[in-house]
Motif scaffolding. Structure first.
Motif, mmCIF file in Angstrom:
data_model
loop_
_atom_site.group_PDB
_atom_site.id
_atom_site.type_symbol
_atom_site.label_atom_id
_atom_site.label_comp_id
_atom_site.label_asym_id
_atom_site.label_seq_id
_atom_site.Cartn_x
_atom_site.Cartn_y
_atom_site.Cartn_z
ATOM 1 N N GLN A 167 -3.156 10.160 2.768
ATOM 2 C CA GLN A 167 -3.215 8.700 2.674
ATOM 3 C C GLN A 167 -1.813 8.094 2.832
ATOM 4 O OE1 GLN A 167 -4.962 5.130 -0.020
ATOM 5 N NE2 GLN A 167 -4.854 7.058 -1.053
ATOM 6 N N TRP A 173 -4.763 -5.105 1.078
ATOM 7 C CA TRP A 173 -3.712 -5.837 0.351
ATOM 8 C C TRP A 173 -3.057 -6.911 1.213
ATOM 9 C CZ3 TRP A 173 -4.286 -5.501 -4.536
ATOM 10 C CH2 TRP A 173 -4.826 -4.333 -5.077
ATOM 11 N N ILE A 223 -12.637 5.982 -1.532
ATOM 12 C CA ILE A 223 -11.317 6.617 -1.672
ATOM 13 C C ILE A 223 -11.059 7.095 -3.100
ATOM 14 C CG2 ILE A 223 -10.088 4.394 -2.030
ATOM 15 C CD1 ILE A 223 -8.666 7.469 -0.223
ATOM 16 N N ASN A 224 -11.418 6.262 -4.077
ATOM 17 C CA ASN A 224 -11.125 6.662 -5.458
ATOM 18 C C ASN A 224 -12.071 7.729 -5.981
ATOM 19 O OD1 ASN A 224 -8.744 5.242 -6.061
ATOM 20 N ND2 ASN A 224 -9.936 3.358 -6.000
ATOM 21 N N ILE A 226 1.891 1.757 -3.462
ATOM 22 C CA ILE A 226 0.767 2.206 -4.311
ATOM 23 C C ILE A 226 0.522 3.691 -4.084
ATOM 24 C CG2 ILE A 226 -1.724 2.043 -4.705
ATOM 25 C CD1 ILE A 226 -1.596 -0.912 -3.968
ATOM 26 N N LEU A 277 -10.107 10.551 -5.074
ATOM 27 C CA LEU A 277 -8.888 10.711 -5.869
ATOM 28 C C LEU A 277 -9.212 11.089 -7.317
ATOM 29 C CD1 LEU A 277 -6.730 7.763 -4.485
ATOM 30 C CD2 LEU A 277 -6.294 10.191 -4.178
ATOM 31 N N ASN A 337 -13.517 -0.734 -8.107
ATOM 32 C CA ASN A 337 -12.874 0.545 -8.408
ATOM 33 C C ASN A 337 -13.537 1.156 -9.649
ATOM 34 O OD1 ASN A 337 -11.031 2.504 -9.277
ATOM 35 N ND2 ASN A 337 -9.248 1.351 -8.577
ATOM 36 N N GLY A 396 -7.192 0.677 3.519
ATOM 37 C CA GLY A 396 -6.204 0.811 2.441
ATOM 38 C C GLY A 396 -5.163 -0.302 2.509
ATOM 39 N N ASN A 441 -11.192 -5.924 -6.423
ATOM 40 C CA ASN A 441 -10.684 -4.567 -6.212
ATOM 41 C C ASN A 441 -10.883 -3.718 -7.461
ATOM 42 O OD1 ASN A 441 -8.350 -2.554 -6.688
ATOM 43 N ND2 ASN A 441 -8.283 -2.847 -4.486
ATOM 44 N N GLN A 468 0.841 -1.198 0.000
ATOM 45 C CA GLN A 468 0.000 0.000 0.000
ATOM 46 C C GLN A 468 0.879 1.252 0.000
ATOM 47 O OE1 GLN A 468 -3.016 0.735 -0.393
ATOM 48 N NE2 GLN A 468 -3.616 2.506 0.824
ATOM 49 N N VAL A 485 0.538 7.110 -6.270
ATOM 50 C CA VAL A 485 -0.590 8.043 -6.414
ATOM 51 C C VAL A 485 -0.094 9.477 -6.202
ATOM 52 C CG1 VAL A 485 -2.752 8.809 -5.318
ATOM 53 C CG2 VAL A 485 -2.361 6.370 -5.715
ATOM 54 N N TYR A 527 -8.950 5.801 6.486
ATOM 55 C CA TYR A 527 -8.842 4.797 5.416
ATOM 56 C C TYR A 527 -7.378 4.352 5.265
ATOM 57 C CZ TYR A 527 -8.451 2.917 0.703
ATOM 58 O OH TYR A 527 -8.145 2.112 -0.368
ATOM 59 N N GLN A 578 -13.188 -1.847 0.581
ATOM 60 C CA GLN A 578 -12.055 -0.933 0.367
ATOM 61 C C GLN A 578 -12.411 0.098 -0.706
ATOM 62 O OE1 GLN A 578 -8.762 -1.302 -2.083
ATOM 63 N NE2 GLN A 578 -7.243 -1.429 -0.462
ATOM 64 N N GLN A 579 -13.176 -0.329 -1.707
ATOM 65 C CA GLN A 579 -13.502 0.586 -2.791
ATOM 66 C C GLN A 579 -14.751 1.417 -2.516
ATOM 67 O OE1 GLN A 579 -11.551 1.275 -5.438
ATOM 68 N NE2 GLN A 579 -10.087 -0.009 -4.365
HETATM 69 O O1 LIG Z 1 -5.189 0.503 -1.678
HETATM 70 C C1 LIG Z 1 -5.277 1.272 -2.810
HETATM 71 C C2 LIG Z 1 -5.018 2.726 -2.518
HETATM 72 O O2 LIG Z 1 -5.726 3.129 -1.432
HETATM 73 C C3 LIG Z 1 -5.225 3.612 -3.711
HETATM 74 O O3 LIG Z 1 -5.136 4.944 -3.380
HETATM 75 C C4 LIG Z 1 -6.509 3.352 -4.437
HETATM 76 O O4 LIG Z 1 -6.504 4.094 -5.620
HETATM 77 C C5 LIG Z 1 -6.682 1.872 -4.745
HETATM 78 O O5 LIG Z 1 -7.892 1.634 -5.410
HETATM 79 C C6 LIG Z 1 -6.602 1.048 -3.498
HETATM 80 O O6 LIG Z 1 -6.768 -0.311 -3.795
#
Ligand SMILES: O[C@H]1[C@H](O)[C@@H](O)[C@H](O)[C@@H](O)[C@H]1O
Length: 442
Positions: free
Chosen positions: A256, A331, A222-223, A77, A226, A358, A327, A354, A74, A81, A322, A217-218
């Motif tokens: 994050q 994973w 969060i997305n 990831i 984003l 998403n 987050g 996921n 994470q 981002v 999160y 998670q989705q």
């Molecule tokens: O763990 C990740 C993370 O938090 C990212 O920022 C998000 O874009 C993903 O979809 C998520 O799976």
């Protein structure tokens, strides 16, 4: 399939190669179609990598720090981002195609590092044991635990790990056939049969944990933040300068990222469940508060600037909650709940969950924001509330136990016959003996 039949390393290398080819296509694109093809090829690579990395990391990590090591995924990831967002932010005014070629080319850097790094990755000892290659498994485990082979032979903990792996492998071979069968190419029909097992009585609970983990998670949104940050920030009153809305949404990535650090430290000490429960409760509260603020003040944000800033504060609070819970744990948990025989498929399914969710959140959010911004936050609040209930009642605690012991937690519901068989195998390979000896010495 590839990860089981050959090796985790080869699969990671191939997926990474596909990703790099896609990235090259993207940054050299002359037309929109080329860019699109590049994105699609890169997407195949990154999709495969996002399933392979947690799978491999779970299999090579010692139980006491497995959560922390896996939470690094994470970390990586979110670092991506943040770098992606801010690179795009700073290059956005370059008056040539460099404004988008530079951020797209940046993907190649981690891609190439991983491609070269694959040469140094030790093989997964669990997969080697499953293939019946015990000597290689011992060598690889010794290397992973920073011991020589001779030291590993003397070290009771390494012996314990190896024996646990052998017990599990023997159980798998009893149900699926011999080690050679596991290694041999199987027909499409056999493959489908194994996939079907994920939904059978024995593995259904774990499949649900993996799939639902990613659903929550989705769907906590969060997305949505984003992808549509600037639009959402506008919906809470920041209608003026585009730079301000961009900066506020850029801050979401940074929060994050920072929140991931305590997760790395505490995920093994406190366990997955407390983090998930606490995080979901705070997320539900913040989304709910934003929904209420919007419905109270959206008619006239100008005279309620404190309310608008409180809503921004809640967005950051949500992101921090999160970032420390759903987050990283998204994973970690799916790779822990499946036994070796089903791990690659189980994790692949969770990862698919996921990306599918998403995609759905990305599709639905602009429509719901248009229709009702407060309703959109309410929808995410409800998802976070369900995540709280789910983590309280359905999630097993996997911190500080070996993957084989996690297997036992689920097996307890599967029947006595199997535990008797397992006991027998433990006696045969000498595990019970070693545990007794360690007990006496300890
Ligand atoms: O763990 C990740 C993370 O938090 C990212 O920022 C998000 O874009 C993903 O979809 C998520 O799976």
């Amino acid at each position: 399939m590839f990860a089981d039949r050959y090796s985790r390393r080869q699969a990671i290398f191939t997926a990474c190669l596909v990703f790099c080819i896609g990235a090259l296509f993207q940054c050299a694109a002359q037309t929109f179609t080329q860019l699109f093809i590049g994105r699609a090829v890169g997407g195949v690579g990154v999709g495969a990598l996002s399933a392979l990395s947690p799978l491999y990391m779970a299999e090579i990590s010692p139980p006491e720090v497995r959560g922390s090591l896996m939470a690094l995924e994470q970390f990586a990831i979110v670092l991506g981002v943040v770098v992606g967002f801010w690179l795009g932010f700073f290059t956005r005014d370059i008056p040539s195609s460099a404004s988008w070629r530079i951020p797209l080319a940046a993907q190649l850097m981690p891609g190439i590092i991983l491609l070269v790094g694959c040469a140094f990755l030790p093989a997964s000892p669990r997969l080697l044991v499953l293939h019946g290659r015990y000597e290689e498994a011992k060598r690889s485990l010794a290397m992973l635990r920073l011991r020589t082979v001779e030291e590993a032979e003397e070290d009771p903990l390494i012996q314990l790990e190896l024996l646990e792996m052998r017990v599990e492998a023997t159980m798998i071979h009893r149900t699926l056939g011999t080690a050679e069968n596991f290694h041999k190419s199987s027909s499409v029909f056999d493959e489908l049969k194994t996939w079907k097992r994920l939904f059978g009585e024995k593995y259904r609970d774990r499949t649900m944990v993996g799939v639902l983990m990613m659903v929550f998670q989705q769907w906590v949104g969060i997305n949505a933040l984003l992808y549509y940050g600037p639009t959402l920030v506008r919906s809470i009153g920041f209608t003026g300068d585009t730079t301000v809305t961009l900066l506020v949404s850029g801050g979401i990535g940074i929060v994050q990222f920072i929140a991931c650090l305590p997760a790395i430290v505490f995920i093994d000490k406190w366990g997955r469940k407390p983090l998930l429960r606490g995080g979901s409760a705070v997320m539900a509260f913040s989304h709910f508060a934003i929904a209420v603020l919007i419905s109270l003040f959206s008619e006239d944000w100008a005279s309620h600037s404190i309310a608008a800033w409180a809503a921004v504060g809640c967005i950051y609070l949500f992101t921090a909650a999160y970032g420390i819970s759903l987050g990283p744990i998204g994973w970690v948990l799916p790779s822990e709940v499946f036994p070796s025989s089903m791990r690659s498929k189980g994790v692949a399914l969770s990862t698919a969950s996921n990306w599918i969710n998403n995609f759905l959140v990305g599709l639905v959010t602009p429509v719901t924001i248009d229709y009702s911004p407060s309703g959109t936050f309410m929808m995410f609040a409800v998802a976070a509330f369900f995540a709280y209930l789910w983590s309280t009642y359905s999630v097993p605690e996997t911190a500080n136990v070996s993957l084989e012991e996690v297997d036992k937690m689920f097996r307890s519901s599967v029947g006595r016959e199997e535990s008797a068989l397992k006991k027998q195998i433990e006696e045969n390979v000498g595990l019970s003996d070693l545990v007794r000896r360690l007990g006496v010495e300890g």
